[in-house]
Design a protein around this motif. Structure first.
Motif, PDB file in Angstrom:
ATOM      1  N   THR A 139       0.812  -1.221   0.000  1.00  0.00           N
ATOM      2  CA  THR A 139       0.000   0.000   0.000  1.00  0.00           C
ATOM      3  C   THR A 139       0.843   1.267   0.000  1.00  0.00           C
ATOM      4  OG1 THR A 139      -0.058  -0.017   2.419  1.00  0.00           O
ATOM      5  CG2 THR A 139      -1.873  -1.142   1.253  1.00  0.00           C
ATOM      6  N   LYS A 140       2.176   1.085  -0.059  1.00  0.00           N
ATOM      7  CA  LYS A 140       3.060   2.249  -0.135  1.00  0.00           C
ATOM      8  C   LYS A 140       4.134   1.947  -1.159  1.00  0.00           C
ATOM      9  CE  LYS A 140       2.348   3.093   4.831  1.00  0.00           C
ATOM     10  NZ  LYS A 140       1.459   4.259   4.753  1.00  0.00           N
ATOM     11  N   LEU A 141       4.246   2.832  -2.163  1.00  0.00           N
ATOM     12  CA  LEU A 141       5.186   2.624  -3.267  1.00  0.00           C
ATOM     13  C   LEU A 141       6.155   3.780  -3.343  1.00  0.00           C
ATOM     14  CD1 LEU A 141       2.616   1.562  -6.053  1.00  0.00           C
ATOM     15  CD2 LEU A 141       4.138   0.040  -4.754  1.00  0.00           C
ATOM     16  N   GLN A 142       7.445   3.458  -3.425  1.00  0.00           N
ATOM     17  CA  GLN A 142       8.464   4.483  -3.621  1.00  0.00           C
ATOM     18  C   GLN A 142       9.074   4.304  -5.009  1.00  0.00           C
ATOM     19  OE1 GLN A 142      12.645   4.399  -2.114  1.00  0.00           O
ATOM     20  NE2 GLN A 142      11.953   6.058  -0.768  1.00  0.00           N
ATOM     21  N   LEU A 143       8.887   5.301  -5.852  1.00  0.00           N
ATOM     22  CA  LEU A 143       9.453   5.259  -7.204  1.00  0.00           C
ATOM     23  C   LEU A 143      10.782   5.994  -7.194  1.00  0.00           C
ATOM     24  CD1 LEU A 143       9.262   4.766 -10.309  1.00  0.00           C
ATOM     25  CD2 LEU A 143       8.062   6.973 -10.444  1.00  0.00           C
TER      26      LEU A 143
END
Ligand code: 0XW
Ligand code: MG
Length: 368
Positions: free
Chosen positions: A158-162
């Motif tokens: 539920t948490k994405l770091q690009l």
């Protein structure tokens, strides 16, 4: 309880999947493990593992050199009196925050074992178990990045770091646009340039992505550069690498520069330093993560223990590197991601890990 011996181990962590960011691809980092032996039956474990010599000032060699000074200082101290341990360390050397932080983690492990409490209990008690984590989308093409974002959300992340930076700004804009286009309701996205943008590039990137829902993490190299960019950004600003200490964190909050943090325990003083930052973020309703640069079960457990003590509304997650190396020291209790969450290690008091005898081979250094 008194420290009698400090053993230092080195362990290479081969990559199981590619992981690149603006400064350099991560390539088989070497972690430093600290074993704190006492005159009781308890042993404490600490760890620090830079992801490489470019993404942060410290590296395996500098950390191990710092331990040559700090190791002897610890002999005879009571590891459960963590303030006294810090006094001994800061009385030995001005620098070495990474090594000091790893020792701090080992002392919290021992305090837990001496009191038969989990580290999270010593830090006020868990408000979450399991703890949310975030997953990194390495620098890639828009299609690769969006495809990975889809798969990760299917797995419950539920948490994405690009990752961004280190290439044409147009390529970062395209990748962020593609990923933002597939992020689902309830999923957080943040774009981390790891200091790779100039002020101008950060502004260009943000303004080109206006309307896309994400935070920008550490776009520029320094605090001053991030502060200079802030008023022109159309996205919330998170600080990571330049948030080097509690004073900078306090200043960035009170000045309105930082809307949140990506925080690494071994940059700020281990669990003791992270506890102070946690409390400041709690008091100011500022979200933060509980991370480190790389490493195995020991540093991962420390992140999850303290990450569990933050209310969910202010938690940006506890990041662990396990998906990228797939290694465990404690195969049973070592932290792992399941459905976007990481359970607090349940192997016993302290960090909750049970380290197999000899799992790190021969010590590269021993003090005491
Ligand atoms: C994602 N991390 C916490 C792990 C890598 O070392 C990079 C870092 C970050 O957010 O900068
Ligand atoms: Mg970061």
């Amino acid at each position: 309880m008194k420290i009698t011996v400090v053993n230092v181990y080195a362990k290479t962590m081969p990559m199981a999947s590619a992981y690149n960011m603006s400064s350099a691809p991560v390539g088989d980092p070497s972690t430093t493990i600290i074993e704190i032996i006492t005159d009781s039956e308890h042993v404490g474990w600490g760890e620090i593992c830079p992801s490489g010599p470019l993404p942060q000032p410290e590296h395996a060699g500098s950390i191990r050199a710092d331990l040559e000074l700090l190791g002897p200082t610890l002999i005879g101290t009571d590891p459960t009196l963590i303030g006294e341990v810090w006094a001994a360390m800061t009385g030995t050397m001005d620098g070495g925050i990474g090594a000091k932080s790893a020792i701090d983690i080992g002392c919290w492990d021992l305090l837990g074992k001496a009191t038969n409490r989990r580290v999270c209990d010593l830090l006020g008690g868990p408000l979450m178990d399991p703890v949310p984590t975030y997953h990194v989308i390495p620098i890639g093409t828009p299609g690769e990045s969006a495809g990975l974002a889809e798969r990760l959300q299917d797995e419950g992340i539920t948490k994405l770091q690009l990752k961004a930076g280190g290439r044409r700004i147009e390529d970062d804009i395209a990748a962020a646009t593609a990923v933002a286009g597939v992020v689902r309701p309830g999923v957080d996205l943040f774009v981390d340039a790891n200091r790779g943008f100039t002020v101008e590039q950060a502004i260009q990137f943000s303004q080109a992505c206006t309307g896309l829902r994400f935070d920008m993490e550490q776009p520029c190299h320094t605090y001053d550069e991030c502060a200079a960019a802030k008023s022109s950004l159309t996205h919330p600003l998170l600080l990571d690498e330049c948030a080097k200490d509690l004073a900078t964190v306090a200043k960035s909050i009170s000045s309105g520069v930082a809307n949140g943090f990506g925080m690494k325990l071994t940059r700020v003083g281990g669990l003791s330093g992270m506890r102070a930052i946690r409390d400041l973020c709690l008091a100011t309703h500022t979200p933060t993560s509980f991370d480190d640069s790389w490493g195995g079960d020991i540093i991962a457990a420390a992140c999850v223990h303290i990450g569990s003590t933050m209310p969910a509304a202010l938690s940006r997650g506890a990041w662990i590197s396990h998906p990228y190396h797939q290694l465990h020291y404690d195969e049973v209790n070592g932290p792992r991601i399941e459905g976007g969450m990481v359970a607090i290690p349940a192997g016993g008091p302290g960090l909750g890990l049970v380290m197999p005898t000899g799992c790190f081979g021969d010590a590269i250094a021993s003090y005491g």
